[in-house]
Design a protein around this motif. Structure first.
Motif, mmCIF file in Angstrom:
data_model
loop_
_atom_site.group_PDB
_atom_site.id
_atom_site.type_symbol
_atom_site.label_atom_id
_atom_site.label_comp_id
_atom_site.label_asym_id
_atom_site.label_seq_id
_atom_site.Cartn_x
_atom_site.Cartn_y
_atom_site.Cartn_z
ATOM 1 N N ALA A 216 -13.744 6.734 1.947
ATOM 2 C CA ALA A 216 -12.283 6.835 1.647
ATOM 3 C C ALA A 216 -11.885 7.457 0.305
ATOM 4 C CB ALA A 216 -11.665 5.432 1.794
ATOM 5 N N ILE A 217 -12.725 7.181 -0.858
ATOM 6 C CA ILE A 217 -12.164 7.674 -2.292
ATOM 7 C C ILE A 217 -12.888 9.005 -2.363
ATOM 8 C CG2 ILE A 217 -12.827 7.194 -4.577
ATOM 9 C CD1 ILE A 217 -13.112 4.253 -3.981
ATOM 10 N N LEU A 218 -14.442 9.160 -2.015
ATOM 11 C CA LEU A 218 -15.037 10.446 -2.376
ATOM 12 C C LEU A 218 -14.380 11.470 -1.405
ATOM 13 C CD1 LEU A 218 -17.187 12.076 -3.625
ATOM 14 C CD2 LEU A 218 -18.825 11.246 -1.900
ATOM 15 N N GLY A 219 -14.093 11.027 -0.019
ATOM 16 C CA GLY A 219 -13.514 12.211 0.975
ATOM 17 C C GLY A 219 -12.106 12.708 0.417
ATOM 18 N N SER A 220 -11.390 11.507 -0.121
ATOM 19 C CA SER A 220 -9.757 11.890 -0.659
ATOM 20 C C SER A 220 -10.134 12.922 -1.798
ATOM 21 C CB SER A 220 -9.184 10.656 -1.028
ATOM 22 O OG SER A 220 -9.105 10.017 0.103
ATOM 23 N N ILE B 66 -13.693 10.000 12.654
ATOM 24 C CA ILE B 66 -14.441 9.712 14.001
ATOM 25 C C ILE B 66 -15.049 8.208 13.866
ATOM 26 C CG2 ILE B 66 -16.599 10.342 15.196
ATOM 27 C CD1 ILE B 66 -16.335 13.119 13.985
ATOM 28 N N LEU B 67 -15.510 7.810 12.746
ATOM 29 C CA LEU B 67 -15.977 6.315 12.547
ATOM 30 C C LEU B 67 -14.751 5.404 12.749
ATOM 31 C CD1 LEU B 67 -18.427 6.702 9.712
ATOM 32 C CD2 LEU B 67 -19.092 6.391 12.215
ATOM 33 N N ASP B 68 -13.801 5.735 12.062
ATOM 34 C CA ASP B 68 -12.681 4.905 12.116
ATOM 35 C C ASP B 68 -11.912 4.819 13.443
ATOM 36 O OD1 ASP B 68 -12.963 4.341 9.558
ATOM 37 O OD2 ASP B 68 -11.167 5.468 8.857
ATOM 38 N N GLY B 69 -11.849 5.870 14.106
ATOM 39 C CA GLY B 69 -11.413 5.999 15.433
ATOM 40 C C GLY B 69 -11.980 5.247 16.587
ATOM 41 N N LEU C 187 -3.947 17.042 4.991
ATOM 42 C CA LEU C 187 -4.192 17.404 6.265
ATOM 43 C C LEU C 187 -5.263 16.308 6.890
ATOM 44 C CD1 LEU C 187 -4.465 18.994 8.993
ATOM 45 C CD2 LEU C 187 -6.108 20.415 8.032
ATOM 46 N N ALA C 188 -6.371 16.135 6.072
ATOM 47 C CA ALA C 188 -7.516 15.370 6.300
ATOM 48 C C ALA C 188 -6.966 13.908 6.474
ATOM 49 C CB ALA C 188 -8.526 15.246 5.296
ATOM 50 N N VAL C 189 -5.940 13.303 5.749
ATOM 51 C CA VAL C 189 -5.283 12.019 5.733
ATOM 52 C C VAL C 189 -4.580 11.920 7.268
ATOM 53 C CG1 VAL C 189 -3.807 10.404 4.675
ATOM 54 C CG2 VAL C 189 -5.152 12.007 3.242
ATOM 55 N N PHE C 190 -3.840 12.670 7.447
ATOM 56 C CA PHE C 190 -3.209 12.922 8.762
ATOM 57 C C PHE C 190 -4.219 12.756 9.978
ATOM 58 C CE2 PHE C 190 0.612 15.038 6.451
ATOM 59 C CZ PHE C 190 1.533 13.844 6.622
ATOM 60 N N VAL C 191 -5.365 13.404 9.884
ATOM 61 C CA VAL C 191 -6.327 13.374 10.864
ATOM 62 C C VAL C 191 -6.818 11.784 11.220
ATOM 63 C CG1 VAL C 191 -8.640 14.110 11.646
ATOM 64 C CG2 VAL C 191 -6.867 15.849 10.823
ATOM 65 N N ALA D 233 -10.970 16.249 -0.563
ATOM 66 C CA ALA D 233 -10.128 17.163 0.089
ATOM 67 C C ALA D 233 -9.201 17.562 -0.722
ATOM 68 C CB ALA D 233 -9.335 16.019 1.186
ATOM 69 N N GLY D 234 -8.659 16.790 -1.830
ATOM 70 C CA GLY D 234 -7.793 17.077 -2.926
ATOM 71 C C GLY D 234 -8.044 18.232 -3.790
ATOM 72 N N ILE D 235 -9.396 18.151 -4.029
ATOM 73 C CA ILE D 235 -9.800 19.110 -5.359
ATOM 74 C C ILE D 235 -10.426 20.165 -4.699
ATOM 75 C CG2 ILE D 235 -11.552 19.143 -7.307
ATOM 76 C CD1 ILE D 235 -11.148 16.347 -7.662
ATOM 77 N N GLU D 236 -11.236 20.113 -3.672
ATOM 78 C CA GLU D 236 -12.304 21.191 -3.331
ATOM 79 C C GLU D 236 -11.506 21.614 -1.799
ATOM 80 O OE1 GLU D 236 -16.257 20.199 -3.269
ATOM 81 O OE2 GLU D 236 -16.096 19.348 -5.322
ATOM 82 N N LYS D 237 -10.519 21.079 -1.305
ATOM 83 C CA LYS D 237 -10.327 21.225 0.054
ATOM 84 C C LYS D 237 -11.106 21.138 1.191
ATOM 85 C CE LYS D 237 -6.492 22.534 -1.858
ATOM 86 N NZ LYS D 237 -5.066 21.257 -1.606
ATOM 87 N N ASP D 238 -12.124 20.268 1.052
ATOM 88 C CA ASP D 238 -13.338 20.021 1.803
ATOM 89 C C ASP D 238 -13.014 18.678 2.469
ATOM 90 O OD1 ASP D 238 -15.580 19.445 3.009
ATOM 91 O OD2 ASP D 238 -16.880 19.338 1.233
ATOM 92 N N TYR D 239 -12.693 19.020 3.710
ATOM 93 C CA TYR D 239 -12.277 17.896 4.556
ATOM 94 C C TYR D 239 -13.369 17.137 5.381
ATOM 95 C CZ TYR D 239 -7.834 20.333 3.813
ATOM 96 O OH TYR D 239 -6.895 20.892 3.058
ATOM 97 N N SER D 240 -14.716 17.491 5.255
ATOM 98 C CA SER D 240 -15.794 17.295 6.090
ATOM 99 C C SER D 240 -15.990 15.424 6.043
ATOM 100 C CB SER D 240 -17.059 17.606 5.939
ATOM 101 O OG SER D 240 -17.345 17.803 4.308
ATOM 102 N N ILE D 241 -15.758 14.979 4.853
ATOM 103 C CA ILE D 241 -16.117 13.550 4.592
ATOM 104 C C ILE D 241 -15.079 13.008 5.269
ATOM 105 C CG2 ILE D 241 -16.266 11.606 3.091
ATOM 106 C CD1 ILE D 241 -17.582 13.593 1.001
ATOM 107 N N ILE D 242 -13.700 13.106 5.376
ATOM 108 C CA ILE D 242 -12.741 12.599 5.790
ATOM 109 C C ILE D 242 -12.822 12.668 7.386
ATOM 110 C CG2 ILE D 242 -10.140 12.336 6.138
ATOM 111 C CD1 ILE D 242 -11.043 10.986 3.639
#
Length: 250
Positions: free
Chosen positions: A130-134, A151-154, A2-6, A137-146
């Motif tokens: 990108a690395i830590l956020g992924s 927002i920054l990438d946008g 989900l975070a990757v799509f966002v 998201a994958g291990i802890e389902k924590d999407y906050s970093i991504i």
């Protein structure tokens, strides 16, 4: 995922906004935005680059990575991919260069598209977020970093598109493949990712982003993608450090 799509959607939306802004400006104003984006990118890269912990790793990774990338001409291969994508997107002819033929205009347009795709892909994919956020998201389902990265990438996508064109939006493909793979492989890869590795990857990634900034400012034309193997060398150096120290009794 989900975070990757966002993250991908944020870059595409930012690029569309940047395209609207660029379409209402003169060439002079576009140059102003490109220079401003270049300096901001350079500052961002310098902040990241100084996160390194071992200057020897950073030096060797950048130099060896550049040599390998130049030998295999990685920059040209990624640009070719960008030009292939450019053919799928309608390109308007430049009105500011009437002396150019249609063929030359199309070639220039495809090249600009490819450079935007390449530089934006490197900017959005390298770095610890990108690395830590992924992994989070994958291990802890924590999407906050991504989500924060999105927002920054946008916002960066707005300035990048205004400066270089719609090719920036297609960097979402690179984000999807890279961060998607990291998210899916996070459980298997996570034990090998330490704070030291994140710091060194941030440092080498920062150098690459500095190169993008220099390109945007126009100080020198650097084939940034040729230095991408530096990331691989950084990982290898960090992974091999402990075994080598043990072997040498250090």
């Amino acid at each position: 995922m989900l975070a990757v799509f966002v993250n991908c959607v944020a870059v595409v939306l930012g690029s569309l906004l940047g395209l609207l802004v660029a379409g209402r400006m003169s060439r002079k104003m576009e140059d102003v935005i490109q220079t401003g984006a270049g300096f901001i990118t350079l500052i961002l890269g310098m902040q990241m680059a100084f996160k390194y912990q071992n200057v020897c790793f950073l030096t060797l990774a950048i130099i060896l990575g550049g040599i390998i990338g130049t030998i295999i001409d990685l920059d040209a291969k990624i640009l070719s991919l960008g030009k292939l994508l450019a053919r799928l997107v309608p390109q308007k002819n430049s009105e500011s260069c009437p002396e150019k033929g249609d063929g030359e205009t199309a070639l220039s347009s495809n090249r600009n598209f490819a450079y935007a795709f390449l530089n934006a892909s490197v900017l959005f994919c390298v770095g610890a977020m990108a690395i830590l956020g992924s992994f989070k998201a994958g291990i802890e389902k924590d999407y906050s970093i991504i989500f924060t990265k999105s927002i920054l990438d946008g916002f960066m996508a707005i300035s990048f598109t205004a400066a270089m064109g719609i090719g920036t939006a297609f960097s979402a493909i690179a984000i999807f493949l890279y961060q998607g793979a990291l998210t899916l492989l996070s459980v298997a890869v996570q034990p090998y990712v330490s704070d030291v590795m994140l710091a060194e990857l941030t440092g080498s990634g920062g150098v690459l982003i500095c190169m993008i900034g220099i390109n945007l400012i126009g100080l020198k034309k650097i084939k940034t993608a040729n230095y991408l193997p530096a990331v691989v060398f950084t990982v290898l150096f960090v992974l091999l450090e402990s075994p080598v120290r043990n072997l040498l009794g250090i």
